[in-house]
Design a protein around this motif. Structure first.
Motif, PDB file in Angstrom:
ATOM      1  N   PRO A  73       0.553  -1.287   0.020  1.00 44.49           N
ATOM      2  CA  PRO A  73       0.107  -0.120   0.050  1.00 44.49           C
ATOM      3  C   PRO A  73       0.959   1.373  -0.012  1.00 44.49           C
ATOM      4  O   PRO A  73       0.483   2.400  -0.784  1.00 44.49           O
ATOM      5  N   LEU A  74       2.073   1.189   0.752  1.00 47.88           N
ATOM      6  CA  LEU A  74       2.961   2.347   0.682  1.00 47.88           C
ATOM      7  C   LEU A  74       3.406   2.506  -0.661  1.00 47.88           C
ATOM      8  O   LEU A  74       3.642   3.701  -1.119  1.00 47.88           O
ATOM      9  N   VAL A  75       3.948   1.409  -1.413  1.00 49.32           N
ATOM     10  CA  VAL A  75       4.283   1.562  -2.648  1.00 49.32           C
ATOM     11  C   VAL A  75       3.186   2.148  -3.628  1.00 49.32           C
ATOM     12  O   VAL A  75       3.511   3.311  -4.350  1.00 49.32           O
ATOM     13  N   ALA A  76       1.954   1.781  -3.598  1.00 46.48           N
ATOM     14  CA  ALA A  76       0.738   2.326  -4.613  1.00 46.48           C
ATOM     15  C   ALA A  76       0.753   3.881  -4.098  1.00 46.48           C
ATOM     16  O   ALA A  76       0.529   4.646  -4.986  1.00 46.48           O
ATOM     17  N   TRP A  77       0.728   4.231  -2.682  1.00 43.60           N
ATOM     18  CA  TRP A  77       0.544   5.506  -2.332  1.00 43.60           C
ATOM     19  C   TRP A  77       1.718   6.499  -2.953  1.00 43.60           C
ATOM     20  O   TRP A  77       1.163   7.684  -3.493  1.00 43.60           O
ATOM     21  N   ASN A  78       2.908   6.053  -2.754  1.00 38.98           N
ATOM     22  CA  ASN A  78       3.912   7.019  -3.189  1.00 38.98           C
ATOM     23  C   ASN A  78       3.898   6.970  -4.811  1.00 38.98           C
ATOM     24  O   ASN A  78       4.047   8.056  -5.512  1.00 38.98           O
ATOM     25  N   ALA A  79       3.340   5.916  -5.465  1.00 40.83           N
ATOM     26  CA  ALA A  79       3.526   6.047  -6.987  1.00 40.83           C
ATOM     27  C   ALA A  79       2.259   6.959  -7.445  1.00 40.83           C
ATOM     28  O   ALA A  79       2.606   7.885  -8.467  1.00 40.83           O
ATOM     29  N   ARG A  80       1.054   7.116  -6.663  1.00 40.91           N
ATOM     30  CA  ARG A  80       0.143   7.978  -6.894  1.00 40.91           C
ATOM     31  C   ARG A  80       0.580   9.397  -6.723  1.00 40.91           C
ATOM     32  O   ARG A  80       0.160  10.311  -7.418  1.00 40.91           O
ATOM     33  N   GLN A  81       1.190   9.416  -5.551  1.00 41.26           N
ATOM     34  CA  GLN A  81       1.737  10.922  -5.320  1.00 41.26           C
ATOM     35  C   GLN A  81       2.647  11.247  -6.288  1.00 41.26           C
ATOM     36  O   GLN A  81       2.731  12.507  -6.699  1.00 41.26           O
ATOM     37  N   SER A  82       3.724  10.430  -6.776  1.00 41.09           N
ATOM     38  CA  SER A  82       4.400  10.990  -8.011  1.00 41.09           C
ATOM     39  C   SER A  82       3.713  11.319  -9.424  1.00 41.09           C
ATOM     40  O   SER A  82       4.222  12.344  -9.784  1.00 41.09           O
ATOM     41  N   LEU A  83       2.716  10.755  -9.207  1.00 39.83           N
ATOM     42  CA  LEU A  83       1.662  11.094 -10.598  1.00 39.83           C
ATOM     43  C   LEU A  83       1.071  12.450 -10.457  1.00 39.83           C
ATOM     44  O   LEU A  83       0.848  13.342 -11.263  1.00 39.83           O
ATOM     45  N   GLU A  84       0.626  12.562  -9.475  1.00 40.14           N
ATOM     46  CA  GLU A  84      -0.207  13.886  -8.825  1.00 40.14           C
ATOM     47  C   GLU A  84       0.750  14.938  -8.890  1.00 40.14           C
ATOM     48  O   GLU A  84       0.540  16.230  -9.180  1.00 40.14           O
ATOM     49  N   LYS A  85       1.943  14.739  -8.465  1.00 45.22           N
ATOM     50  CA  LYS A  85       2.949  16.134  -8.367  1.00 45.22           C
ATOM     51  C   LYS A  85       3.957  16.212  -9.530  1.00 45.22           C
ATOM     52  O   LYS A  85       4.824  16.981  -9.407  1.00 45.22           O
ATOM     53  N   ALA A  86       3.652  15.300 -10.324  1.00 47.44           N
ATOM     54  CA  ALA A  86       4.659  15.575 -11.659  1.00 47.44           C
ATOM     55  C   ALA A  86       4.435  16.663 -12.797  1.00 47.44           C
ATOM     56  O   ALA A  86       3.416  16.962 -12.906  1.00 47.44           O
ATOM     57  N   SER A  87       5.482  17.099 -12.797  1.00 48.15           N
ATOM     58  CA  SER A  87       5.629  18.212 -14.194  1.00 48.15           C
ATOM     59  C   SER A  87       6.006  17.401 -15.378  1.00 48.15           C
ATOM     60  O   SER A  87       5.995  17.845 -16.396  1.00 48.15           O
ATOM     61  N   ASP A  88       6.857  16.208 -15.152  1.00 50.80           N
ATOM     62  CA  ASP A  88       7.266  15.395 -16.107  1.00 50.80           C
ATOM     63  C   ASP A  88       6.113  14.261 -16.662  1.00 50.80           C
ATOM     64  O   ASP A  88       5.254  14.280 -15.861  1.00 50.80           O
ATOM     65  N   GLY A  89       6.286  13.768 -17.672  1.00 49.57           N
ATOM     66  CA  GLY A  89       5.208  12.791 -18.263  1.00 49.57           C
ATOM     67  C   GLY A  89       5.623  11.344 -17.448  1.00 49.57           C
ATOM     68  O   GLY A  89       6.389  11.191 -16.938  1.00 49.57           O
ATOM     69  N   PRO A  90       4.412  10.533 -17.714  1.00 49.14           N
ATOM     70  CA  PRO A  90       4.582   9.100 -16.979  1.00 49.14           C
ATOM     71  C   PRO A  90       5.746   8.498 -17.325  1.00 49.14           C
ATOM     72  O   PRO A  90       6.149   7.534 -16.708  1.00 49.14           O
ATOM     73  N   GLN A  91       6.250   8.513 -18.661  1.00 52.88           N
ATOM     74  CA  GLN A  91       7.383   7.911 -19.133  1.00 52.88           C
ATOM     75  C   GLN A  91       8.975   8.175 -18.131  1.00 52.88           C
ATOM     76  O   GLN A  91       9.504   7.336 -17.741  1.00 52.88           O
ATOM     77  N   VAL A  92       8.807   9.507 -17.876  1.00 48.51           N
ATOM     78  CA  VAL A  92       9.892   9.767 -16.887  1.00 48.51           C
ATOM     79  C   VAL A  92       9.743   9.244 -15.567  1.00 48.51           C
ATOM     80  O   VAL A  92      10.383   8.581 -14.751  1.00 48.51           O
TER      81      VAL A  92
END
Length: 234
Positions: A58-77
């Motif tokens: 669950p912590l993996v999933a939460w951090n992955a979601r946080q990275s997407l929400e706060k990203a200025s780069d694309g999902p490939q990065v």
């Protein structure tokens, strides 16, 4: 001096001195060592394998979601940094296992700490409840890694790297458990199991990678016979 395996062993191992390294790498099959006399301390040393994915995925999933929400780069990065995190875990797994878990302590305190960290697993490799890392000390390491990443990378990239690294750790601990207690394996998984069993029963100074043999190949700690076995089983 020898250790009475019918009594709590942690209080005894520090007295082995120079004999410890020879003693700890003579495995005892199908036994469960008692570490401490006090039951509450003993229980802290036992961790069922399913605790690891239940607690940390669950912590993996939460951090992955946080990275997407706060990203200025694309999902490939972000995906690339997730993969970098997994690779970083593989390196960390190898170097911790080789240089910390297989250090050769000489002091009573050092021997006792080594036994608690890893020596116990070599002495009793079949113990189902001491094959994965207990959550309390794991949480300390995880917190420190997370803090360092946040201090050195933009938050979205740090979160992606951290999620990949933590996912790599979960894969490692689950892989380690099933290497010892899983059913029949084929292909590369059987090669990994073969190399790990050789680490336990033939030469503990080789074969430090659990989830992958890549770092053993890169640093010359996978002998040619083991390398051939890993490839032939792939």
């Amino acid at each position: 001096m020898d250790v009475n395996l019918d009594r709590a062993v942690v209080a005894q191992v520090g007295q082995l001195g120079d004999e410890y390294n020879q003693w700890v790498y003579r495995p005892q099959h199908r036994i469960t060592l008692r570490f401490f006399e006090k039951e509450w301390m003993e229980n802290l040393t036992r961790t069922p394998w399913w605790i690891v994915p239940s607690l940390w995925l669950p912590l993996v999933a939460w951090n992955a979601r946080q990275s997407l929400e706060k990203a200025s780069d694309g999902p490939q990065v972000l995906a690339a940094f997730f993969a970098i995190g997994m690779g970083a875990w593989g390196a960390m797994e190898y170097f911790i296992h080789r240089f910390l878990f297989h250090a050769k302590p000489t002091s009573s305190w050092g021997i006792t700490m080594h036994f608690l960290l890893h020596g116990c697993h070599h002495k009793s490799p079949d113990d189902r409840l001491r094959l994965v890392f207990p959550p309390a000390p794991a949480a300390i390491v995880i917190f420190l890694v997370h803090t360092v990443l946040l201090a050195t990378l933009p938050i979205a990239l740090a979160k992606a790297w951290f999620a990949g690294m933590l996912f790599g750790y979960v894969c490692y601990d689950c892989c380690h458990y099933f290497i010892h207690h899983g059913g029949k394996m084929e292909g590369i998984l059987q090669g990994i199991r073969t190399n790990h069993m050789k680490h336990h029963y033939k030469n503990p100074a080789l074969g430090f990678g659990i989830s992958t043999p890549l770092f053993d190949i890169a640093f010359g700690t996978l002998p040619l016979k083991q390398l051939g076995g890993a490839i032939s089983n792939a």
